[in-house]
Design a protein around this motif. Structure first.
Motif, PDB file in Angstrom:
ATOM      1  N   PRO A   1      66.451   0.160  75.660  1.00  0.00           N
ATOM      2  CA  PRO A   1      65.370   0.508  76.633  1.00  0.00           C
ATOM      3  C   PRO A   1      65.457   1.587  78.152  1.00  0.00           C
ATOM      4  CG  PRO A   1      65.790  -1.943  76.702  1.00  0.00           C
ATOM      5  CD  PRO A   1      67.207  -1.316  75.541  1.00  0.00           C
ATOM      6  N   TYR A   2      67.113   2.532  77.476  1.00  0.00           N
ATOM      7  CA  TYR A   2      66.281   3.357  78.731  1.00  0.00           C
ATOM      8  C   TYR A   2      67.300   4.405  78.021  1.00  0.00           C
ATOM      9  CZ  TYR A   2      68.845  -1.145  80.029  1.00  0.00           C
ATOM     10  OH  TYR A   2      69.128  -2.426  81.240  1.00  0.00           O
ATOM     11  N   TRP A   3      67.076   5.317  76.861  1.00  0.00           N
ATOM     12  CA  TRP A   3      67.683   6.516  76.020  1.00  0.00           C
ATOM     13  C   TRP A   3      66.163   6.590  74.973  1.00  0.00           C
ATOM     14  CZ3 TRP A   3      70.749   9.668  77.587  1.00  0.00           C
ATOM     15  CH2 TRP A   3      71.580   9.749  78.085  1.00  0.00           C
ATOM     16  N   SER A   4      65.699   7.222  75.160  1.00  0.00           N
ATOM     17  CA  SER A   4      64.217   7.646  74.253  1.00  0.00           C
ATOM     18  C   SER A   4      64.577   9.677  74.288  1.00  0.00           C
ATOM     19  CB  SER A   4      63.183   7.687  74.444  1.00  0.00           C
ATOM     20  OG  SER A   4      63.021   8.573  75.447  1.00  0.00           O
ATOM     21  N   SER A   5      64.158  10.465  72.330  1.00  0.00           N
ATOM     22  CA  SER A   5      64.188  11.305  72.324  1.00  0.00           C
ATOM     23  C   SER A   5      63.021  11.477  71.536  1.00  0.00           C
ATOM     24  CB  SER A   5      65.442  11.296  70.924  1.00  0.00           C
ATOM     25  OG  SER A   5      66.864  11.369  72.197  1.00  0.00           O
ATOM     26  N   SER A   6      62.982  12.904  71.272  1.00  0.00           N
ATOM     27  CA  SER A   6      61.573  13.162  70.743  1.00  0.00           C
ATOM     28  C   SER A   6      61.789  14.315  69.584  1.00  0.00           C
ATOM     29  CB  SER A   6      60.050  13.400  71.619  1.00  0.00           C
ATOM     30  OG  SER A   6      59.924  11.971  72.086  1.00  0.00           O
ATOM     31  N   LEU A   7      61.670  14.736  68.339  1.00  0.00           N
ATOM     32  CA  LEU A   7      61.640  15.747  67.556  1.00  0.00           C
ATOM     33  C   LEU A   7      60.539  16.980  67.858  1.00  0.00           C
ATOM     34  CD1 LEU A   7      63.339  18.101  66.336  1.00  0.00           C
ATOM     35  CD2 LEU A   7      62.537  16.610  64.180  1.00  0.00           C
ATOM     36  N   PHE A   8      60.245  17.681  68.001  1.00  0.00           N
ATOM     37  CA  PHE A   8      58.085  18.206  67.646  1.00  0.00           C
ATOM     38  C   PHE A   8      58.393  19.272  67.456  1.00  0.00           C
ATOM     39  CE2 PHE A   8      59.991  19.009  72.535  1.00  0.00           C
ATOM     40  CZ  PHE A   8      59.379  20.187  72.760  1.00  0.00           C
ATOM     41  N   GLY A   9      56.802  19.892  67.106  1.00  0.00           N
ATOM     42  CA  GLY A   9      56.802  21.742  66.950  1.00  0.00           C
ATOM     43  C   GLY A   9      55.119  21.619  66.628  1.00  0.00           C
ATOM     44  N   GLY A  10      55.373  23.220  66.951  1.00  0.00           N
ATOM     45  CA  GLY A  10      54.458  23.201  66.715  1.00  0.00           C
ATOM     46  C   GLY A  10      53.512  24.946  65.591  1.00  0.00           C
TER      47      GLY A  10
END
Length: 525
Positions: free
Chosen positions: A414-423
Protein backbone atom coordinates in the motif's frame (compact mmCIF):
# COMPACT_ATOMS: atom_id res chain seq x y z
CA UNK A 1 -56.80 62.43 47.43
CA UNK A 2 -56.81 64.03 44.04
CA UNK A 3 -53.01 64.31 44.16
CA UNK A 4 -52.63 60.63 45.06
CA UNK A 5 -54.91 59.63 42.15
CA UNK A 6 -52.83 61.66 39.69
CA UNK A 7 -49.61 60.11 40.97
CA UNK A 8 -50.95 56.56 40.55
CA UNK A 9 -52.22 57.22 37.01
CA UNK A 10 -48.88 58.84 36.01
CA UNK A 11 -46.91 55.90 37.38
CA UNK A 12 -49.09 53.43 35.47
CA UNK A 13 -48.62 55.37 32.23
CA UNK A 14 -44.85 55.40 32.76
CA UNK A 15 -44.76 51.67 33.37
CA UNK A 16 -46.82 51.04 30.23
CA UNK A 17 -44.49 53.23 28.17
CA UNK A 18 -41.42 51.49 29.58
CA UNK A 19 -42.80 48.03 28.94
CA UNK A 20 -43.69 49.06 25.37
CA UNK A 21 -40.17 50.30 24.76
CA UNK A 22 -38.68 47.10 26.14
CA UNK A 23 -41.00 45.05 23.95
CA UNK A 24 -39.83 46.98 20.89
CA UNK A 25 -36.21 46.16 21.80
CA UNK A 26 -36.80 42.40 21.92
CA UNK A 27 -34.87 40.61 19.09
CA UNK A 28 -36.87 39.35 16.13
CA UNK A 29 -36.58 35.59 15.65
CA UNK A 30 -33.71 34.95 13.16
CA UNK A 31 -34.00 32.70 10.10
CA UNK A 32 -32.60 29.24 10.52
CA UNK A 33 -28.98 29.02 9.50
CA UNK A 34 -28.53 27.10 6.19
CA UNK A 35 -25.60 24.82 6.82
CA UNK A 36 -23.46 23.41 4.02
CA UNK A 37 -24.82 20.04 2.94
CA UNK A 38 -22.80 17.14 1.56
CA UNK A 39 -23.59 16.26 -2.06
CA UNK A 40 -23.24 12.52 -2.53
CA UNK A 41 -24.40 12.43 -6.16
CA UNK A 42 -20.97 12.79 -7.77
CA UNK A 43 -18.56 11.18 -5.33
CA UNK A 44 -16.51 12.30 -2.36
CA UNK A 45 -15.68 15.96 -1.80
CA UNK A 46 -18.78 17.58 -3.32
CA UNK A 47 -21.10 19.87 -1.36
CA UNK A 48 -24.09 22.01 -2.23
CA UNK A 49 -23.49 25.70 -2.78
CA UNK A 50 -25.84 27.18 -0.12
CA UNK A 51 -29.16 28.30 -1.56
CA UNK A 52 -28.69 26.37 -4.82
CA UNK A 53 -29.02 22.88 -6.27
CA UNK A 54 -25.46 23.04 -7.66
CA UNK A 55 -22.74 20.82 -6.20
CA UNK A 56 -19.14 21.99 -6.06
CA UNK A 57 -15.79 20.40 -5.32
CA UNK A 58 -12.58 22.32 -4.72
CA UNK A 59 -9.38 20.30 -5.05
CA UNK A 60 -5.93 20.25 -6.54
CA UNK A 61 -2.38 19.52 -5.52
CA UNK A 62 0.90 21.09 -4.49
CA UNK A 63 3.95 19.72 -6.30
CA UNK A 64 7.67 20.43 -6.06
CA UNK A 65 9.93 19.03 -8.81
CA UNK A 66 13.69 19.06 -9.25
CA UNK A 67 15.42 17.62 -12.32
CA UNK A 68 19.13 16.92 -12.63
CA UNK A 69 20.64 17.17 -16.13
CA UNK A 70 17.31 18.14 -17.62
CA UNK A 71 14.62 20.77 -17.76
CA UNK A 72 11.61 21.10 -15.48
CA UNK A 73 9.33 18.05 -15.32
CA UNK A 74 12.19 15.80 -16.46
CA UNK A 75 12.74 17.25 -19.94
CA UNK A 76 15.78 15.37 -21.30
CA UNK A 77 18.91 17.34 -22.22
CA UNK A 78 18.19 16.93 -25.92
CA UNK A 79 18.55 20.49 -27.24
CA UNK A 80 19.55 24.04 -26.27
CA UNK A 81 22.44 24.68 -23.91
CA UNK A 82 21.78 21.43 -22.05
CA UNK A 83 22.11 19.51 -25.31
CA UNK A 84 25.43 21.25 -25.98
CA UNK A 85 26.63 20.76 -22.41
CA UNK A 86 28.07 24.27 -22.34
CA UNK A 87 28.58 26.50 -19.31
CA UNK A 88 25.40 28.46 -19.95
CA UNK A 89 23.36 25.33 -19.20
CA UNK A 90 21.41 25.06 -15.95
CA UNK A 91 21.87 21.42 -15.07
CA UNK A 92 19.53 21.61 -12.05
CA UNK A 93 16.00 22.89 -12.64
CA UNK A 94 13.17 23.15 -10.13
CA UNK A 95 9.55 24.18 -10.23
CA UNK A 96 6.98 24.62 -7.47
CA UNK A 97 3.33 24.42 -8.53
CA UNK A 98 0.03 24.89 -6.73
CA UNK A 99 -2.80 23.56 -8.91
CA UNK A 100 -6.32 24.61 -7.94
CA UNK A 101 -9.35 22.86 -9.46
CA UNK A 102 -13.01 23.89 -9.24
CA UNK A 103 -15.65 21.37 -10.37
CA UNK A 104 -19.36 22.25 -10.36
CA UNK A 105 -22.28 19.99 -11.35
CA UNK A 106 -26.01 20.55 -11.58
CA UNK A 107 -28.62 17.90 -12.39
CA UNK A 108 -31.08 19.01 -15.12
CA UNK A 109 -33.66 17.41 -17.37
CA UNK A 110 -30.93 17.24 -20.04
CA UNK A 111 -28.47 15.50 -17.75
CA UNK A 112 -25.67 16.95 -15.65
CA UNK A 113 -24.35 20.42 -16.47
CA UNK A 114 -20.69 20.52 -15.46
CA UNK A 115 -18.03 23.22 -15.37
CA UNK A 116 -14.38 22.52 -14.62
CA UNK A 117 -11.35 24.77 -14.33
CA UNK A 118 -7.73 24.27 -13.32
CA UNK A 119 -5.26 27.07 -12.72
CA UNK A 120 -1.59 26.43 -11.95
CA UNK A 121 0.26 28.93 -9.77
CA UNK A 122 3.91 28.28 -10.52
CA UNK A 123 7.38 29.44 -9.74
CA UNK A 124 10.65 28.43 -11.32
CA UNK A 125 13.76 30.48 -11.86
CA UNK A 126 13.13 30.86 -15.60
CA UNK A 127 9.53 32.02 -15.25
CA UNK A 128 7.47 30.77 -18.16
CA UNK A 129 10.54 30.20 -20.35
CA UNK A 130 11.89 26.69 -20.81
CA UNK A 131 15.57 26.60 -19.83
CA UNK A 132 16.33 24.02 -22.52
CA UNK A 133 15.29 26.43 -25.27
CA UNK A 134 16.60 29.69 -23.85
CA UNK A 135 19.71 30.95 -25.66
CA UNK A 136 21.79 33.11 -23.32
CA UNK A 137 24.84 32.33 -25.46
CA UNK A 138 23.74 34.93 -28.01
CA UNK A 139 25.07 37.70 -25.78
CA UNK A 140 27.98 35.66 -24.36
CA UNK A 141 27.42 37.55 -21.15
CA UNK A 142 25.35 35.09 -19.21
CA UNK A 143 21.59 34.81 -18.96
CA UNK A 144 19.61 38.03 -19.24
CA UNK A 145 17.95 38.86 -15.93
CA UNK A 146 14.78 39.76 -17.85
CA UNK A 147 14.18 36.02 -18.32
CA UNK A 148 14.24 35.29 -14.59
CA UNK A 149 11.37 35.33 -12.12
CA UNK A 150 11.73 37.77 -9.26
CA UNK A 151 11.80 36.48 -5.70
CA UNK A 152 8.10 37.24 -5.35
CA UNK A 153 7.34 36.46 -8.98
CA UNK A 154 5.93 33.42 -10.70
CA UNK A 155 3.14 33.01 -13.20
CA UNK A 156 -0.27 31.45 -13.65
CA UNK A 157 -0.93 28.79 -16.30
CA UNK A 158 -4.44 27.82 -17.36
CA UNK A 159 -4.90 24.12 -18.07
CA UNK A 160 -8.50 22.89 -18.29
CA UNK A 161 -11.42 25.34 -18.60
CA UNK A 162 -14.56 23.71 -20.01
CA UNK A 163 -18.34 23.26 -19.84
CA UNK A 164 -20.06 19.90 -20.35
CA UNK A 165 -23.74 19.63 -21.26
CA UNK A 166 -25.84 16.85 -22.84
CA UNK A 167 -22.78 14.95 -24.06
CA UNK A 168 -21.00 18.07 -25.40
CA UNK A 169 -17.76 19.58 -24.12
CA UNK A 170 -16.93 23.20 -24.89
CA UNK A 171 -13.62 24.86 -23.95
CA UNK A 172 -10.04 23.88 -23.18
CA UNK A 173 -9.75 20.17 -22.44
CA UNK A 174 -8.00 17.04 -23.63
CA UNK A 175 -8.64 16.26 -27.27
CA UNK A 176 -11.24 13.63 -28.22
CA UNK A 177 -8.26 11.93 -29.88
CA UNK A 178 -6.44 11.43 -26.55
CA UNK A 179 -6.29 8.40 -24.27
CA UNK A 180 -7.37 8.78 -20.62
CA UNK A 181 -3.69 8.80 -19.61
CA UNK A 182 -2.55 11.24 -22.33
CA UNK A 183 1.27 11.15 -22.25
CA UNK A 184 1.50 9.56 -18.79
CA UNK A 185 1.14 5.77 -18.91
CA UNK A 186 3.32 5.55 -15.78
CA UNK A 187 5.81 8.43 -15.78
CA UNK A 188 6.39 11.80 -14.12
CA UNK A 189 8.08 13.28 -17.19
CA UNK A 190 6.00 15.53 -19.44
CA UNK A 191 8.24 14.57 -22.37
CA UNK A 192 7.65 10.88 -23.11
CA UNK A 193 8.02 10.44 -26.87
CA UNK A 194 5.82 8.12 -28.94
CA UNK A 195 2.23 9.40 -28.92
CA UNK A 196 -0.27 12.21 -28.44
CA UNK A 197 -0.37 14.40 -25.33
CA UNK A 198 -2.98 17.12 -24.76
CA UNK A 199 -2.95 16.90 -20.95
CA UNK A 200 -2.67 20.70 -20.69
CA UNK A 201 -5.78 21.11 -22.84
CA UNK A 202 -6.59 22.47 -26.29
CA UNK A 203 -9.50 24.68 -27.29
CA UNK A 204 -12.12 22.35 -28.72
CA UNK A 205 -15.74 21.31 -29.01
CA UNK A 206 -16.56 17.63 -28.83
CA UNK A 207 -19.49 15.27 -28.41
CA UNK A 208 -19.45 11.88 -26.67
CA UNK A 209 -22.14 9.24 -27.09
CA UNK A 210 -22.51 6.39 -24.58
CA UNK A 211 -23.82 3.11 -26.01
CA UNK A 212 -23.85 1.06 -22.81
CA UNK A 213 -21.62 -1.73 -21.50
CA UNK A 214 -18.65 0.65 -21.47
CA UNK A 215 -18.79 1.40 -25.21
CA UNK A 216 -18.56 5.05 -26.28
CA UNK A 217 -17.60 7.20 -29.24
CA UNK A 218 -16.45 10.82 -29.43
CA UNK A 219 -16.01 13.33 -32.23
CA UNK A 220 -14.58 16.81 -31.97
CA UNK A 221 -12.98 19.87 -33.54
CA UNK A 222 -9.61 20.97 -32.10
CA UNK A 223 -7.78 24.27 -32.46
CA UNK A 224 -4.28 23.23 -33.69
CA UNK A 225 -2.57 26.60 -33.52
CA UNK A 226 -0.91 26.28 -30.12
CA UNK A 227 0.38 22.70 -30.03
CA UNK A 228 -0.42 20.87 -33.26
CA UNK A 229 1.35 22.90 -35.94
CA UNK A 230 4.86 21.50 -35.89
CA UNK A 231 6.88 23.65 -38.37
CA UNK A 232 6.31 23.46 -42.11
CA UNK A 233 9.68 24.31 -43.65
CA UNK A 234 10.02 26.55 -46.71
CA UNK A 235 13.46 25.23 -47.68
CA UNK A 236 14.24 28.16 -49.98
CA UNK A 237 14.75 30.21 -46.81
CA UNK A 238 17.67 27.97 -45.88
CA UNK A 239 18.48 25.15 -43.48
CA UNK A 240 20.69 25.88 -40.49
CA UNK A 241 23.78 23.91 -39.51
CA UNK A 242 21.58 22.36 -36.77
CA UNK A 243 19.19 21.14 -39.46
CA UNK A 244 16.35 23.58 -38.77
CA UNK A 245 14.35 25.36 -41.46
CA UNK A 246 12.03 28.37 -41.37
CA UNK A 247 8.40 27.78 -40.47
CA UNK A 248 6.09 28.82 -43.30
CA UNK A 249 2.66 27.63 -42.13
CA UNK A 250 -0.23 29.70 -43.45
CA UNK A 251 -3.05 31.07 -41.34
CA UNK A 252 -5.44 28.89 -39.36
CA UNK A 253 -8.33 28.07 -41.70
CA UNK A 254 -9.44 24.60 -40.59
CA UNK A 255 -9.71 22.90 -37.20
CA UNK A 256 -8.41 19.39 -36.66
CA UNK A 257 -11.22 16.85 -36.96
CA UNK A 258 -10.74 14.21 -34.25
CA UNK A 259 -12.57 11.25 -32.79
CA UNK A 260 -12.35 7.92 -31.02
CA UNK A 261 -14.22 4.70 -30.34
CA UNK A 262 -13.62 3.22 -26.86
CA UNK A 263 -14.42 0.09 -24.90
CA UNK A 264 -13.90 0.65 -21.16
CA UNK A 265 -14.65 -2.33 -18.90
CA UNK A 266 -13.38 -4.10 -15.77
CA UNK A 267 -10.61 -5.90 -17.68
CA UNK A 268 -9.24 -2.62 -19.06
CA UNK A 269 -9.65 -0.35 -22.06
CA UNK A 270 -9.26 -0.43 -25.83
CA UNK A 271 -9.45 2.69 -27.98
CA UNK A 272 -9.06 3.60 -31.65
CA UNK A 273 -8.51 7.29 -32.47
CA UNK A 274 -8.20 9.31 -35.66
CA UNK A 275 -7.33 12.88 -36.62
CA UNK A 276 -7.52 14.90 -39.86
CA UNK A 277 -5.00 17.77 -40.00
CA UNK A 278 -4.53 20.53 -42.59
CA UNK A 279 -1.00 21.51 -43.67
CA UNK A 280 -1.14 24.80 -45.57
CA UNK A 281 1.85 26.88 -46.62
CA UNK A 282 1.91 30.65 -46.75
CA UNK A 283 4.01 31.83 -49.74
CA UNK A 284 7.00 30.75 -51.79
CA UNK A 285 8.79 33.99 -50.91
CA UNK A 286 8.32 35.26 -47.39
CA UNK A 287 8.48 38.86 -46.31
CA UNK A 288 11.94 39.71 -44.98
CA UNK A 289 13.11 36.30 -46.12
CA UNK A 290 15.47 34.94 -48.74
CA UNK A 291 14.64 33.26 -52.01
CA UNK A 292 14.78 36.35 -54.22
CA UNK A 293 12.01 38.50 -55.67
CA UNK A 294 8.95 36.64 -57.00
CA UNK A 295 8.89 38.39 -60.37
CA UNK A 296 11.17 40.83 -62.15
CA UNK A 297 10.95 44.37 -60.84
CA UNK A 298 9.46 43.47 -57.45
CA UNK A 299 11.03 43.02 -54.05
CA UNK A 300 11.17 40.00 -51.78
CA UNK A 301 10.27 42.17 -48.81
CA UNK A 302 6.85 43.34 -49.95
CA UNK A 303 5.48 41.10 -52.69
CA UNK A 304 5.04 37.63 -51.19
CA UNK A 305 1.56 37.32 -52.72
CA UNK A 306 2.99 37.47 -56.24
CA UNK A 307 5.32 34.53 -55.54
CA UNK A 308 2.47 32.04 -55.26
CA UNK A 309 2.14 29.29 -52.70
CA UNK A 310 2.19 25.50 -52.50
CA UNK A 311 -1.02 23.53 -52.72
CA UNK A 312 -2.57 22.74 -49.35
CA UNK A 313 -2.17 19.14 -48.18
CA UNK A 314 -4.20 17.11 -45.71
CA UNK A 315 -2.64 14.64 -43.33
CA UNK A 316 -3.53 13.18 -39.97
CA UNK A 317 -2.87 10.33 -37.61
CA UNK A 318 -4.36 7.14 -36.21
CA UNK A 319 -3.75 5.63 -32.77
CA UNK A 320 -4.57 2.33 -31.08
CA UNK A 321 -4.43 2.21 -27.27
CA UNK A 322 -4.76 -0.65 -24.79
CA UNK A 323 -4.90 -0.87 -21.00
CA UNK A 324 -4.93 -4.26 -19.28
CA UNK A 325 -5.95 -4.36 -15.61
CA UNK A 326 -5.96 -7.10 -12.96
CA UNK A 327 -2.78 -8.72 -14.20
CA UNK A 328 -1.25 -11.54 -12.12
CA UNK A 329 1.62 -9.46 -10.69
CA UNK A 330 -0.54 -7.89 -7.99
CA UNK A 331 -3.68 -5.90 -7.13
CA UNK A 332 -3.91 -2.59 -8.92
CA UNK A 333 -1.14 -3.44 -11.40
CA UNK A 334 -1.74 -2.65 -15.05
CA UNK A 335 -0.14 -2.26 -18.47
CA UNK A 336 -0.81 0.73 -20.72
CA UNK A 337 0.41 1.01 -24.32
CA UNK A 338 -0.47 3.07 -27.40
CA UNK A 339 0.85 3.06 -30.97
CA UNK A 340 0.55 5.87 -33.53
CA UNK A 341 1.06 6.45 -37.26
CA UNK A 342 1.02 10.04 -38.55
CA UNK A 343 1.38 11.82 -41.89
CA UNK A 344 1.92 15.58 -41.65
CA UNK A 345 0.77 15.45 -38.01
CA UNK A 346 4.07 14.92 -36.21
CA UNK A 347 2.93 16.35 -32.86
CA UNK A 348 1.02 13.12 -32.27
CA UNK A 349 4.30 11.15 -32.25
CA UNK A 350 7.10 13.55 -31.23
CA UNK A 351 4.93 14.87 -28.46
CA UNK A 352 5.21 16.57 -25.10
CA UNK A 353 2.71 18.44 -22.94
CA UNK A 354 3.76 21.47 -25.00
CA UNK A 355 5.01 21.67 -28.62
CA UNK A 356 7.11 19.12 -30.51
CA UNK A 357 10.86 19.52 -29.88
CA UNK A 358 13.66 19.35 -32.42
CA UNK A 359 16.95 17.83 -31.24
CA UNK A 360 20.61 18.85 -31.10
CA UNK A 361 23.04 16.98 -28.85
CA UNK A 362 26.84 17.01 -28.60
CA UNK A 363 28.95 14.13 -27.31
CA UNK A 364 31.76 14.13 -24.78
CA UNK A 365 30.46 17.16 -22.86
CA UNK A 366 28.94 17.35 -19.35
CA UNK A 367 25.64 15.51 -19.18
CA UNK A 368 26.00 13.88 -22.62
CA UNK A 369 27.29 10.38 -23.33
CA UNK A 370 27.87 10.35 -27.07
CA UNK A 371 31.41 10.05 -28.52
CA UNK A 372 33.66 13.03 -27.86
CA UNK A 373 33.86 15.45 -30.77
CA UNK A 374 30.53 14.36 -32.21
CA UNK A 375 27.04 15.74 -32.62
CA UNK A 376 23.62 14.58 -33.74
CA UNK A 377 20.42 16.39 -34.58
CA UNK A 378 16.86 15.74 -35.69
CA UNK A 379 14.63 18.34 -37.33
CA UNK A 380 10.96 17.82 -36.45
CA UNK A 381 8.42 19.06 -39.01
CA UNK A 382 4.96 18.47 -40.44
CA UNK A 383 6.38 18.82 -43.95
CA UNK A 384 8.83 20.63 -46.24
CA UNK A 385 8.62 22.34 -49.61
CA UNK A 386 11.07 23.93 -52.04
CA UNK A 387 9.57 26.40 -54.56
CA UNK A 388 10.22 25.75 -58.27
CA UNK A 389 12.08 29.08 -58.53
CA UNK A 390 14.57 27.68 -56.00
CA UNK A 391 15.01 24.36 -57.85
CA UNK A 392 12.33 22.25 -56.16
CA UNK A 393 9.03 20.80 -57.32
CA UNK A 394 6.99 23.38 -55.37
CA UNK A 395 4.92 20.77 -53.51
CA UNK A 396 4.52 20.18 -49.80
CA UNK A 397 5.96 16.81 -48.85
CA UNK A 398 4.32 15.63 -45.66
CA UNK A 399 6.57 14.15 -42.98
CA UNK A 400 5.82 10.59 -41.89
CA UNK A 401 6.18 9.64 -38.24
CA UNK A 402 5.23 6.68 -36.13
CA UNK A 403 5.76 5.69 -32.52
CA UNK A 404 4.86 3.54 -29.55
CA UNK A 405 5.01 4.09 -25.80
CA UNK A 406 3.78 2.37 -22.69
CA UNK A 407 4.33 1.37 -19.07
CA UNK A 408 4.07 -1.51 -16.64
CA UNK A 409 2.83 -0.27 -13.26
CA UNK A 410 3.32 -2.39 -10.12
CA UNK A 411 2.25 -1.92 -6.49
CA UNK A 412 4.67 -3.51 -4.03
CA UNK A 413 2.39 -2.80 -1.06
CA UNK A 414 0.00 0.00 0.00
CA UNK A 415 2.93 2.40 0.40
CA UNK A 416 5.36 1.60 -2.42
CA UNK A 417 4.87 1.39 -6.19
CA UNK A 418 7.08 1.41 -9.29
CA UNK A 419 6.69 1.80 -13.04
CA UNK A 420 8.87 0.78 -15.95
CA UNK A 421 8.07 2.88 -19.00
CA UNK A 422 9.41 3.82 -22.40
CA UNK A 423 8.67 5.25 -25.81
CA UNK A 424 10.16 5.62 -29.26
CA UNK A 425 9.30 7.86 -32.21
CA UNK A 426 10.54 7.71 -35.80
CA UNK A 427 10.54 10.67 -38.23
CA UNK A 428 10.84 9.95 -41.98
CA UNK A 429 11.10 12.21 -45.05
CA UNK A 430 10.26 10.92 -48.53
CA UNK A 431 12.96 10.77 -51.21
CA UNK A 432 12.06 14.12 -52.81
CA UNK A 433 11.92 15.84 -49.43
CA UNK A 434 15.32 14.38 -48.50
CA UNK A 435 16.98 15.53 -51.73
CA UNK A 436 15.53 19.06 -51.46
CA UNK A 437 16.40 19.29 -47.75
CA UNK A 438 19.96 18.08 -48.32
CA UNK A 439 20.41 20.48 -51.25
CA UNK A 440 19.74 23.42 -48.95
CA UNK A 441 21.68 21.95 -46.01
CA UNK A 442 24.73 21.55 -48.25
CA UNK A 443 24.67 25.29 -48.96
CA UNK A 444 25.05 25.95 -45.23
CA UNK A 445 27.55 23.20 -44.30
CA UNK A 446 30.39 22.48 -46.72
CA UNK A 447 31.41 18.92 -47.56
CA UNK A 448 28.12 17.39 -48.70
CA UNK A 449 28.90 14.23 -50.65
CA UNK A 450 32.60 14.35 -49.78
CA UNK A 451 33.13 14.52 -46.01
CA UNK A 452 29.56 13.68 -45.00
CA UNK A 453 26.31 12.23 -46.31
CA UNK A 454 22.94 13.83 -45.57
CA UNK A 455 19.84 12.03 -44.30
CA UNK A 456 17.31 13.98 -42.18
CA UNK A 457 15.54 10.81 -40.96
CA UNK A 458 15.94 10.14 -37.23
CA UNK A 459 14.40 8.45 -34.21
CA UNK A 460 14.30 9.17 -30.49
CA UNK A 461 13.90 6.42 -27.89
CA UNK A 462 13.42 6.67 -24.13
CA UNK A 463 13.52 4.14 -21.29
CA UNK A 464 12.73 5.08 -17.72
CA UNK A 465 11.87 3.84 -14.26
CA UNK A 466 10.13 5.48 -11.32
CA UNK A 467 9.58 4.47 -7.70
CA UNK A 468 7.01 6.14 -5.42
CA UNK A 469 6.57 6.16 -1.65
CA UNK A 470 3.23 7.22 -0.16
CA UNK A 471 3.72 7.24 3.63
CA UNK A 472 0.29 8.76 4.23
CA UNK A 473 -2.73 9.13 1.98
CA UNK A 474 -2.33 11.73 -0.80
CA UNK A 475 1.32 12.51 -0.03
CA UNK A 476 3.81 10.95 -2.44
CA UNK A 477 7.57 11.12 -2.83
CA UNK A 478 8.99 9.82 -6.12
CA UNK A 479 12.25 9.48 -8.03
CA UNK A 480 12.44 8.95 -11.79
CA UNK A 481 15.37 8.37 -14.13
CA UNK A 482 15.25 8.37 -17.95
CA UNK A 483 17.78 7.31 -20.58
CA UNK A 484 17.25 9.06 -23.93
CA UNK A 485 18.86 7.99 -27.22
CA UNK A 486 18.96 10.02 -30.45
CA UNK A 487 19.50 7.88 -33.55
CA UNK A 488 20.35 10.37 -36.31
CA UNK A 489 20.74 9.71 -40.03
CA UNK A 490 23.85 11.67 -41.08
CA UNK A 491 27.29 10.05 -41.44
CA UNK A 492 30.83 11.36 -41.80
CA UNK A 493 31.99 14.71 -40.44
CA UNK A 494 31.83 18.42 -41.20
CA UNK A 495 33.37 21.69 -40.08
CA UNK A 496 31.00 24.12 -38.39
CA UNK A 497 31.38 27.87 -37.97
CA UNK A 498 30.85 29.42 -34.50
CA UNK A 499 27.37 29.24 -33.10
CA UNK A 500 26.66 30.47 -29.60
CA UNK A 501 29.37 29.21 -27.29
CA UNK A 502 30.98 26.84 -29.81
CA UNK A 503 34.25 27.46 -31.74
CA UNK A 504 34.99 26.58 -35.37
CA UNK A 505 35.56 22.85 -35.23
CA UNK A 506 35.09 19.58 -37.08
CA UNK A 507 32.46 17.27 -35.63
CA UNK A 508 31.51 13.72 -36.53
CA UNK A 509 27.82 12.94 -37.02
CA UNK A 510 27.04 10.28 -34.40
CA UNK A 511 24.15 8.97 -32.34
CA UNK A 512 23.80 10.57 -28.91
CA UNK A 513 22.71 9.59 -25.39
CA UNK A 514 21.78 11.41 -22.20
CA UNK A 515 20.37 10.56 -18.76
CA UNK A 516 18.19 12.66 -16.46
CA UNK A 517 16.96 12.30 -12.86
CA UNK A 518 13.78 13.80 -11.43
CA UNK A 519 12.69 13.89 -7.78
CA UNK A 520 9.21 15.02 -6.76
CA UNK A 521 7.03 15.51 -3.72
CA UNK A 522 3.29 15.99 -4.22
CA UNK A 523 0.36 16.52 -1.88
CA UNK A 524 -3.13 16.03 -3.37
CA UNK A 525 -6.23 17.44 -1.73
Amino acid sequence: MKMVKSLVLGSAAALLAMSGAQAADLPVKAKAVEYVRVCSLYGAGFWYIPGTDTCIKIGGYLRVDTTFNGGVYDAPAWNGDLGQGNRFADTINSRSRFALTVDTRTATEYGVVRTFAQGDFQFNNFGSSAPATTSPASSLGGLSSSLLDGVGGGYVAVEYVFIQFAGFTFGKSSSAYATPWNGYPGNNSSFLIGGEDSVTGVNNVQYTAQFGNGVSASIGLDDPTVFNRTPLYNLSLGVSAAGLGTNAYGGFTMPDVVGNVRIDQAWGLFQLSGELHQVNGSYNVLEAGGGGAPVSGTTALTDSVLSGHPETKYGGSVMAALQVKNIPTGPGDDIKVDATYALGDTKNVISTSATSPSFLMMGGVPGQFGPSGSLGFGATSDGVYLPTAAGGDGNIHLTTSYGVRGAFNHNWDPYWSSSLFGGVGWVRYDNTAKSEYCLEYGKEVAGLGTTYSCNPNFSVSMLGAITRWTPVKNLTFSAETIWTHLNQGFSGSATFTPGGAQPISTYAYKNQDTVSLNVRVQRNF
